[in-house]
Design a protein around this motif. Structure first.
Motif, short mmCIF file in Angstrom:
data_model
loop_
_atom_site.label_atom_id
_atom_site.label_comp_id
_atom_site.label_asym_id
_atom_site.label_seq_id
_atom_site.Cartn_x
_atom_site.Cartn_y
_atom_site.Cartn_z
N PHE A 69 16.54 6.13 62.08
CA PHE A 69 17.41 6.02 62.82
C PHE A 69 17.18 4.96 63.89
O PHE A 69 18.02 4.24 64.27
N GLU A 70 15.63 4.95 64.36
CA GLU A 70 15.49 3.66 65.44
C GLU A 70 15.58 2.27 64.78
O GLU A 70 16.34 1.28 65.36
N ARG A 71 15.42 2.22 63.64
CA ARG A 71 15.59 0.94 62.84
C ARG A 71 17.23 0.64 62.64
O ARG A 71 17.80 -0.46 63.03
N GLU A 72 17.86 1.73 62.46
CA GLU A 72 19.53 1.60 62.37
C GLU A 72 20.07 1.12 63.84
O GLU A 72 20.88 0.26 63.80
N ILE A 73 19.76 1.88 64.85
CA ILE A 73 20.14 1.44 66.18
C ILE A 73 19.60 -0.03 66.51
O ILE A 73 20.55 -0.62 67.12
N ALA A 74 18.35 -0.44 66.23
CA ALA A 74 18.14 -1.79 66.34
C ALA A 74 19.10 -2.61 65.73
O ALA A 74 19.38 -3.81 66.22
N GLU A 75 19.33 -2.47 64.51
CA GLU A 75 20.12 -3.23 63.66
C GLU A 75 21.71 -3.29 64.07
O GLU A 75 22.23 -4.51 64.03
N GLN A 76 22.10 -2.10 64.55
CA GLN A 76 23.65 -2.06 64.87
C GLN A 76 23.80 -2.58 66.38
O GLN A 76 24.87 -3.16 66.56
N PHE A 77 22.98 -2.33 67.34
CA PHE A 77 23.15 -2.54 68.59
C PHE A 77 22.24 -3.51 69.25
O PHE A 77 22.21 -3.75 70.53
N GLY A 78 21.21 -4.42 68.43
CA GLY A 78 20.22 -5.25 69.03
C GLY A 78 19.37 -4.79 70.30
O GLY A 78 18.86 -5.39 70.99
N LEU A 79 19.25 -3.47 70.12
CA LEU A 79 18.17 -2.53 70.74
C LEU A 79 16.96 -2.62 70.19
O LEU A 79 16.93 -1.94 68.95
N THR A 80 15.82 -3.01 70.82
CA THR A 80 14.58 -2.93 70.09
C THR A 80 13.75 -1.74 70.41
O THR A 80 13.36 -1.57 71.87
N PRO A 81 13.37 -1.04 69.64
CA PRO A 81 12.38 0.21 69.94
C PRO A 81 11.02 -0.38 69.95
O PRO A 81 10.54 -0.40 68.95
N ALA A 82 10.55 -0.42 71.06
CA ALA A 82 9.31 -1.08 71.34
C ALA A 82 8.20 -0.25 70.85
O ALA A 82 8.06 1.02 71.10
N GLY A 83 7.50 -0.86 69.92
CA GLY A 83 6.14 -0.06 69.27
C GLY A 83 6.62 0.66 68.13
O GLY A 83 5.81 1.52 67.70
N HIS A 84 7.67 0.29 67.56
CA HIS A 84 8.22 1.01 66.24
C HIS A 84 7.21 0.42 65.27
O HIS A 84 6.95 -0.91 65.18
N PRO A 85 6.59 1.38 64.39
CA PRO A 85 5.60 0.66 63.49
C PRO A 85 6.19 0.01 62.21
O PRO A 85 5.43 -0.97 61.84
N TRP A 86 7.30 -0.18 61.88
CA TRP A 86 7.92 -0.77 60.84
C TRP A 86 9.00 -1.25 61.09
O TRP A 86 10.05 -0.74 60.23
N LEU A 87 9.40 -2.20 62.28
CA LEU A 87 10.79 -2.66 62.56
C LEU A 87 11.35 -3.57 61.62
O LEU A 87 10.94 -4.67 61.80
N LYS A 88 12.23 -3.35 60.66
CA LYS A 88 12.98 -4.41 59.86
C LYS A 88 14.29 -3.84 59.49
O LYS A 88 14.67 -2.73 59.89
N PRO A 89 15.30 -4.51 59.03
CA PRO A 89 16.48 -4.23 58.92
C PRO A 89 16.78 -2.98 57.79
O PRO A 89 15.67 -2.74 57.04
N VAL A 90 17.81 -2.33 57.94
CA VAL A 90 17.89 -1.17 57.25
C VAL A 90 18.92 -1.42 55.97
O VAL A 90 18.93 -1.28 54.96
N ARG A 91 20.17 -2.32 56.46
CA ARG A 91 21.23 -2.62 55.49
C ARG A 91 21.47 -4.15 55.56
O ARG A 91 22.26 -4.38 54.77
N TYR A 92 20.91 -4.91 56.28
CA TYR A 92 21.07 -6.50 56.15
C TYR A 92 22.54 -6.48 56.14
O TYR A 92 23.20 -7.09 55.44
#
Lengths: 494, 268
Positions: A94-117
């Motif tokens: 969910f956090e990766r998706e939010i980051a991808e769709q809205f450019g918001l970075t979940p700081a400290g996320h252990p594996w932040l990379k795109p979900v769907r490119y």
């Protein structure tokens, strides 16, 4: 509780201004406490607000014991917010998706990379993969194009000999932009798109989509339509569960049940076609009701086919579970312990096979399931056997359910077209599809137009379970483990 | 072992006789192709054209005739429901495959010219043994599922020498489903390039033919483009019989009496 989150129920619309809006710190404290108390995240998503390009984040939590849903929201200040994933693994995607769709970075996320490119700027499947280093470690890459007639996805195994240390799954190849197409009202393709979110779950997704529109217009479909929807949903479950048991049989090279079930699955698809003309239930469920009736003569035909289909599948599946070489391969393979299933936010038969007592038909019933109960089937072992056996138990109950529903089919119309949607409302609809919990959340704006339609396919919750199940397994057991979940690529990729 | 034999006895021999005998009947509510009987249309009515979610219907300018593009049609029946004068005829014929994209555009006066299949050297090479690679490029898994069904014992595709294989290097062609998402475009092209020539291409379903429901979506490519196509199988998804009929037409394995070159629907 009430000033912390708005409590509501499945398939209800609530005014958006009654949803508590917290600052990020209190939001995380309240959500974290709820998750620690055993609530599950059903959906967590952003929606763009105003002209400033900011986003509001809304979380929907399920309290399975009380059949309630809790909704709360927040608005990050700036472009980052503290990640909750380290404490709550079920928020990972969910956090990766939010980051991808809205450019918001979940700081400290252990594996932040795109979900769907989604935007094509980065080719799908690229980026860092988790790597295990050391002597004799090797990496196996599979996909996106697979060896069978299967949807595309990329799997990256870190292996030591035959043993898998780690599996990472990269998806996004099927991304078609469905969410965006469903938000924004008046798209004439909307309900058809809902049917193709995952084509093998046309009834499940179309029902959830329609329920959001019905809740937002405050109009419940006629009882006859609700009964027909429930019967179609169970037929969809039957076809897929039967097919899965056959495929599991094939993956351990037990060909009799593999062959029998491949055919019998078709018989169940044909029962759906008897209902509505299409084997996948296309053009059956529409906002306000259904398009196809079950007249008396058709009902007789359906029940006869159901009886025959069940006899055939009973014979085939009893043979499967009566064969020691099959059980030897099913048992203790791909085990997901109960605590891991809960932590990863598992849903559907995979969760129930790991002892999780959750089934939307029982915990958050809507439509006919409010009046006609279907028992919840669970297993404790969390292995391939459990996921197979839960399916077999569910097959038996679905057949019984359809028979009873056909006998008690209420009279009345099939359709009461929903009227205008209430402005500034939010509606959550959850349906227990054959893979598990399908969630659609729709938000309307001040003009009563849908401004955001959020879809969460059960596969979105369950893909991480497959990765976990492969740990310390033989890589040759991957097809078996994969089929025991049988997750959707397009449902995840949207 | 004895249990397996008993179960085998119970489950019976189930492979269908088709194409030597008539195929299993399609359901009475089968979603067949919609043809507009323009002589029944009300004057200046375009309700069906407006109702179609995928713009599959189009009026020929200056003519009362309305064309149906089966390459776009999702067979949903919205046109039939919208028509005030009962002018839409849903043909129940499962046979829909064509050799050319333009052949999928039909009207009251233009019949569907069914596929003739491979000819000459290509037919000599592949007519009795056709190995295919399936690529799902954004498919919703419905087309894929009903292609998969052909491998089950009821349909037994292998008896016609057609088989789906695990590597493009082993394949004589590919069968594409889905609207060709941007994220699958390069993998699809790589697969095509890896198949040794001569190779054939089959597009299955409205998505792969035209983009279907996803036509115009920026994330998709409106179906397969830039590669020559040998067989079009329309539908959303096509019925397994439609797919099998298309494949058998491609390898010219249908007995002559089951193979009139056009459907009769448009003559009604």
């Amino acid at each position: 509780m009430s000033n912390e989150m708005l409590m509501t129920r499945n398939v209800c619309a609530v005014p958006r201004d009654r949803i508590p809006k917290h600052d990020m710190a209190s939001f995380q404290r309240i959500a974290g406490r709820a998750l620690n108390a055993g609530l599950r995240v059903v959906s967590w998503f952003g929606n763009a607000t105003g002209a400033d390009g900011g986003a509001e984040l809304t979380m929907v939590l399920a309290d399975d014991a009380d059949s309630q849903l809790g909704i709360l929201s927040t608005r990050p200040e700036g472009a980052t917010f503290p990640s909750m994933t380290p404490a709550h693994s079920q928020l990972h995607l969910f956090e990766r998706e939010i980051a991808e769709q809205f450019g918001l970075t979940p700081a400290g996320h252990p594996w932040l990379k795109p979900v769907r490119y989604p935007d094509g700027s980065v080719p799908a499947g690229t980026g860092d993969f988790y790597r295990v280093e050391g002597d004799d470690i090797h990496e196996v890459a599979v996909g996106p194009v697979h060896a069978g007639i299967i949807e595309p996805g990329h799997f990256r195994f870190q292996c030591h000999g035959e043993e898998v240390f780690h599996l990472e799954i990269a998806l996004g190849y099927q991304h078609r932009g469905i969410e965006a197409a469903l938000g924004g009202d008046g798209n004439p393709r909307a309900v058809h798109l809902a049917e193709t979110i995952a084509g093998d779950t046309s009834i499940g997704h179309a029902t959830a989509y329609c329920q959001t529109r019905e809740a937002l217009s405050g109009q419940e479909p006629p009882f006859r339509a609700q009964a027909i929807r429930a019967m179609l949903l169970e037929l969809e479950r039957l076809a897929n569960h039967v097919g899965d048991l056959g495929a599991l049989s094939g993956d351990v090279a037990f060909l009799p049940t593999a062959s029998f079930n491949g055919r019998i699955r078709g018989d169940f698809l044909n029962m759906t076609a008897l209902f509505c003309g299409n084997r996948f239930g296309r053009a059956a469920v529409r906002p306000g009701g259904v398009l196809c009736d079950l007249e008396y003569a058709r009902s007789r035909k359906l029940l006869a086919a159901l009886e025959q289909g069940f006899n055939d599948v009973q014979n085939a599946v009893e043979l499967l579970f009566d064969t020691p070489s099959v059980l030897a391969r099913f048992e203790h393979t791909g085990t997901v312990p109960a605590a891991v299933a809960a932590a990863l936010g598992a849903v559907g038969p995979a969760a129930r096979a790991s002892g999780q007592r959750q089934d939307i038909r029982c915990n958050h019933p809507s439509g006919l399931f409010r009046f006609a109960q279907i028992p919840m089937m669970t297993c404790e072992t969390g292995d391939v056997f459990a996921r197979a056996y839960v399916r077999w138990l569910e097959i038996q109950h679905s057949v019984r359910f359809i028979k009873e529903a056909a006998a008690d089919l209420p009279d009345g119309p099939l359709m009461s077209a929903p009227g205008a949607l209430k402005p500034n409302h939010l509606a959550v609809a959850m349906v227990e599809g054959w893979r598990g919990q399908i969630t659609h959340v729709a938000l309307t704006d001040a003009a009563g137009k849908v401004c955001r339609h959020k879809i969460t396919d059960p596969s979105f919750h369950n893909w991480p379970l497959l990765a976990y199940a492969l740990r310390n397994q033989q890589i040759s057991d991957f097809p078996l483990c994969n089929k025991s979940f049988n997750l959707s690529y397009c449902g995840h990729d949207l | 072992m004895i249990k397996a034999l008993k179960a085998r006895w119970f489950q019976k021999y189930r492979t269908m006789k088709y194409p030597l005998a008539p195929p299993p009947p399609v359901p009475d509510r089968f979603h067949g192709m919609p043809l507009v009987q323009s002589d029944r249309c009300r004057k200046d009515c375009d309700a069906c054209i407006q109702a179609c979610p995928v713009q599959a219907l189009e009026r020929i300018p200056g003519s009362p005739l309305i064309l149906t593009d089966l390459g776009r049609c999702i067979f949903c029946g919205a046109c039939e429901a919208a028509c005030p004068s009962g002018a839409i005829f849903r043909d129940k014929d499962y046979r829909l495959s064509t050799d050319k994209r333009d052949d999928l555009i039909v009207s009251q006066e233009r019949q569907l010219p069914l596929a003739c299949g491979m000819s000459g050297e290509l037919h000599r090479l592949l007519g009795r043994s056709l190995k295919l690679r399936q690529v799902s490029a954004g498919g919703c898994n419905a087309c894929e599922a009903d292609v998969n069904v052909l491998g089950t014992l009821a349909w037994d595709l292998g008896r016609f020498g057609i088989q789906f294989v695990a590597s493009p290097r082993h394949a004589d062609g590919m069968l594409v489903t889905g609207p060709v998402t941007r994220n699958m475009a390069s993998a699809l092209k790589d697969t095509y390039d890896a198949i040794p020539a001569p190779k054939i291409v089959i597009v299955t379903g409205a998505c792969a033919i035209s983009g279907g429901l996803f036509r115009g979506q920026p994330e998709c490519n409106d179906g397969l483009h830039g590669i020559p196509v040998d067989l079009y199988i329309p539908g959303c998804p096509p019925h397994p019989l439609t797919i099998l009929d298309g494949l058998l037409r491609l390898i010219r394995r249908l007995p002559p009496d089951a193979d009139p070159s056009t459907t009769t629907a448009a003559k009604r």
